[in-house]
Write a protein that holds these residues in place. Sequence first.
Motif, PDB file in Angstrom:
ATOM      1  N   SER A   1       0.819  -1.208   0.000  1.00  0.00           N
ATOM      2  CA  SER A   1       0.000   0.000   0.000  1.00  0.00           C
ATOM      3  C   SER A   1       0.849   1.252   0.000  1.00  0.00           C
ATOM      4  O   SER A   1       0.385   2.292   0.421  1.00  0.00           O
ATOM      5  CB  SER A   1      -0.923   0.012   1.215  1.00  0.00           C
ATOM      6  OG  SER A   1      -1.787  -1.086   1.200  1.00  0.00           O
ATOM      7  N   SER A   2       2.098   1.162  -0.402  1.00  0.00           N
ATOM      8  CA  SER A   2       2.979   2.328  -0.403  1.00  0.00           C
ATOM      9  C   SER A   2       3.357   2.702  -1.825  1.00  0.00           C
ATOM     10  O   SER A   2       3.462   1.845  -2.690  1.00  0.00           O
ATOM     11  CB  SER A   2       4.264   2.039   0.383  1.00  0.00           C
ATOM     12  OG  SER A   2       3.960   1.760   1.721  1.00  0.00           O
ATOM     13  N   SER A   3       3.567   3.998  -2.027  1.00  0.00           N
ATOM     14  CA  SER A   3       4.080   4.438  -3.324  1.00  0.00           C
ATOM     15  C   SER A   3       5.061   5.577  -3.108  1.00  0.00           C
ATOM     16  O   SER A   3       4.880   6.423  -2.236  1.00  0.00           O
ATOM     17  CB  SER A   3       2.944   4.870  -4.256  1.00  0.00           C
ATOM     18  OG  SER A   3       2.354   6.063  -3.795  1.00  0.00           O
ATOM     19  N   LEU A   4       6.110   5.561  -3.894  1.00  0.00           N
ATOM     20  CA  LEU A   4       7.159   6.570  -3.861  1.00  0.00           C
ATOM     21  C   LEU A   4       7.274   7.125  -5.265  1.00  0.00           C
ATOM     22  O   LEU A   4       7.493   6.367  -6.215  1.00  0.00           O
ATOM     23  CB  LEU A   4       8.487   5.952  -3.420  1.00  0.00           C
ATOM     24  CG  LEU A   4       9.657   6.901  -3.264  1.00  0.00           C
ATOM     25  CD1 LEU A   4       9.445   7.802  -2.045  1.00  0.00           C
ATOM     26  CD2 LEU A   4      10.956   6.128  -3.120  1.00  0.00           C
ATOM     27  N   TRP A 106       8.738  -3.667  10.857  1.00  0.00           N
ATOM     28  CA  TRP A 106       8.137  -4.076   9.579  1.00  0.00           C
ATOM     29  C   TRP A 106       9.195  -4.347   8.514  1.00  0.00           C
ATOM     30  O   TRP A 106       8.972  -5.164   7.620  1.00  0.00           O
ATOM     31  CB  TRP A 106       7.149  -3.021   9.072  1.00  0.00           C
ATOM     32  CG  TRP A 106       7.784  -1.730   8.653  1.00  0.00           C
ATOM     33  CD1 TRP A 106       8.068  -0.651   9.438  1.00  0.00           C
ATOM     34  CD2 TRP A 106       8.223  -1.386   7.344  1.00  0.00           C
ATOM     35  NE1 TRP A 106       8.659   0.342   8.709  1.00  0.00           N
ATOM     36  CE2 TRP A 106       8.772  -0.080   7.411  1.00  0.00           C
ATOM     37  CE3 TRP A 106       8.222  -2.043   6.119  1.00  0.00           C
ATOM     38  CZ2 TRP A 106       9.305   0.567   6.306  1.00  0.00           C
ATOM     39  CZ3 TRP A 106       8.752  -1.383   5.020  1.00  0.00           C
ATOM     40  CH2 TRP A 106       9.284  -0.102   5.123  1.00  0.00           C
ATOM     41  N   ILE A 107      10.353  -3.683   8.613  1.00  0.00           N
ATOM     42  CA  ILE A 107      11.430  -3.866   7.628  1.00  0.00           C
ATOM     43  C   ILE A 107      11.881  -5.321   7.601  1.00  0.00           C
ATOM     44  O   ILE A 107      12.232  -5.855   6.557  1.00  0.00           O
ATOM     45  CB  ILE A 107      12.612  -2.926   7.938  1.00  0.00           C
ATOM     46  CG1 ILE A 107      12.162  -1.473   7.782  1.00  0.00           C
ATOM     47  CG2 ILE A 107      13.808  -3.219   7.055  1.00  0.00           C
ATOM     48  CD1 ILE A 107      13.154  -0.464   8.329  1.00  0.00           C
ATOM     49  N   ILE A 125      -1.915  -5.448   9.938  1.00  0.00           N
ATOM     50  CA  ILE A 125      -2.128  -6.828   9.471  1.00  0.00           C
ATOM     51  C   ILE A 125      -2.654  -6.824   8.040  1.00  0.00           C
ATOM     52  O   ILE A 125      -2.185  -7.583   7.189  1.00  0.00           O
ATOM     53  CB  ILE A 125      -3.087  -7.575  10.412  1.00  0.00           C
ATOM     54  CG1 ILE A 125      -2.426  -7.773  11.780  1.00  0.00           C
ATOM     55  CG2 ILE A 125      -3.509  -8.916   9.814  1.00  0.00           C
ATOM     56  CD1 ILE A 125      -3.369  -8.220  12.871  1.00  0.00           C
ATOM     57  N   ALA A 126      -3.622  -5.946   7.758  1.00  0.00           N
ATOM     58  CA  ALA A 126      -4.203  -5.877   6.409  1.00  0.00           C
ATOM     59  C   ALA A 126      -3.142  -5.537   5.369  1.00  0.00           C
ATOM     60  O   ALA A 126      -3.087  -6.151   4.299  1.00  0.00           O
ATOM     61  CB  ALA A 126      -5.338  -4.853   6.380  1.00  0.00           C
ATOM     62  N   ARG A 127      -2.298  -4.555   5.661  1.00  0.00           N
ATOM     63  CA  ARG A 127      -1.244  -4.170   4.704  1.00  0.00           C
ATOM     64  C   ARG A 127      -0.189  -5.255   4.575  1.00  0.00           C
ATOM     65  O   ARG A 127       0.275  -5.555   3.478  1.00  0.00           O
ATOM     66  CB  ARG A 127      -0.591  -2.861   5.157  1.00  0.00           C
ATOM     67  CG  ARG A 127      -1.435  -1.641   4.948  1.00  0.00           C
ATOM     68  CD  ARG A 127      -0.649  -0.380   5.207  1.00  0.00           C
ATOM     69  NE  ARG A 127      -0.212  -0.245   6.568  1.00  0.00           N
ATOM     70  CZ  ARG A 127      -0.843   0.451   7.522  1.00  0.00           C
ATOM     71  NH1 ARG A 127      -1.964   1.069   7.259  1.00  0.00           N
ATOM     72  NH2 ARG A 127      -0.337   0.522   8.736  1.00  0.00           N
ATOM     73  N   VAL A 133      -9.273  -7.044   7.000  1.00  0.00           N
ATOM     74  CA  VAL A 133      -9.528  -7.507   8.360  1.00  0.00           C
ATOM     75  C   VAL A 133     -10.837  -6.886   8.820  1.00  0.00           C
ATOM     76  O   VAL A 133     -10.987  -5.665   8.820  1.00  0.00           O
ATOM     77  CB  VAL A 133      -8.381  -7.102   9.314  1.00  0.00           C
ATOM     78  CG1 VAL A 133      -8.681  -7.576  10.736  1.00  0.00           C
ATOM     79  CG2 VAL A 133      -7.050  -7.657   8.821  1.00  0.00           C
ATOM     80  N   VAL A 134     -11.782  -7.720   9.189  1.00  0.00           N
ATOM     81  CA  VAL A 134     -13.102  -7.263   9.622  1.00  0.00           C
ATOM     82  C   VAL A 134     -13.216  -7.498  11.110  1.00  0.00           C
ATOM     83  O   VAL A 134     -12.897  -8.586  11.608  1.00  0.00           O
ATOM     84  CB  VAL A 134     -14.217  -8.025   8.870  1.00  0.00           C
ATOM     85  CG1 VAL A 134     -15.588  -7.562   9.320  1.00  0.00           C
ATOM     86  CG2 VAL A 134     -14.049  -7.877   7.382  1.00  0.00           C
ATOM     87  N   SER A 135     -13.677  -6.470  11.825  1.00  0.00           N
ATOM     88  CA  SER A 135     -13.835  -6.655  13.284  1.00  0.00           C
ATOM     89  C   SER A 135     -15.265  -6.403  13.706  1.00  0.00           C
ATOM     90  O   SER A 135     -16.058  -5.891  13.000  1.00  0.00           O
ATOM     91  CB  SER A 135     -12.904  -5.714  14.023  1.00  0.00           C
ATOM     92  OG  SER A 135     -13.094  -4.382  13.646  1.00  0.00           O
TER      93      SER A 135
END
Length: 135
Positions: A1-4, A106-107, A125-127, A133-135
């Motif tokens: 989910s990241s963009s550079l 996370w790295i 967790i989702a990423r 993830v549904v709560s």
Amino acid sequence: SSSLTYATALKTQGKRMVKLSGEGYFEIAKDSKHPFIVETRMQEIKVLGTHFNVNAYTNEEHVKTTLLEGSVQINKQTFLVPGEQAISKNGQTSIVLVDTKMETAWINGQFIFNSKDVESSRNMIARGYDVEVVS
């Protein structure tokens, strides 16, 4: 989910500029003639040479910059020292001391949830697993 994103000529107008959405860890070579600038939706981070982590996901209510080594300037006013984190939310930036190993786990593919709220943990967790993830 990241963009550079960055211009094909990374150095423009005497600066090295990138735009980040999501999370990124940077190790920037020192170049006093060409400062490195990271733009996010709530922070502009100016760097001469350092190691830092930026968390700027669009589904989070804040943007966090954590300094591991060196020095950075946030939004042309706030300077961080190693072990500090700038948290920007609603036009305000606050500085807190953090465990940098926790912020950059996370790295190495790790998740550490100590003192994290449920929504932030769910987003991590989702990423990390590309699931909903549904709560």
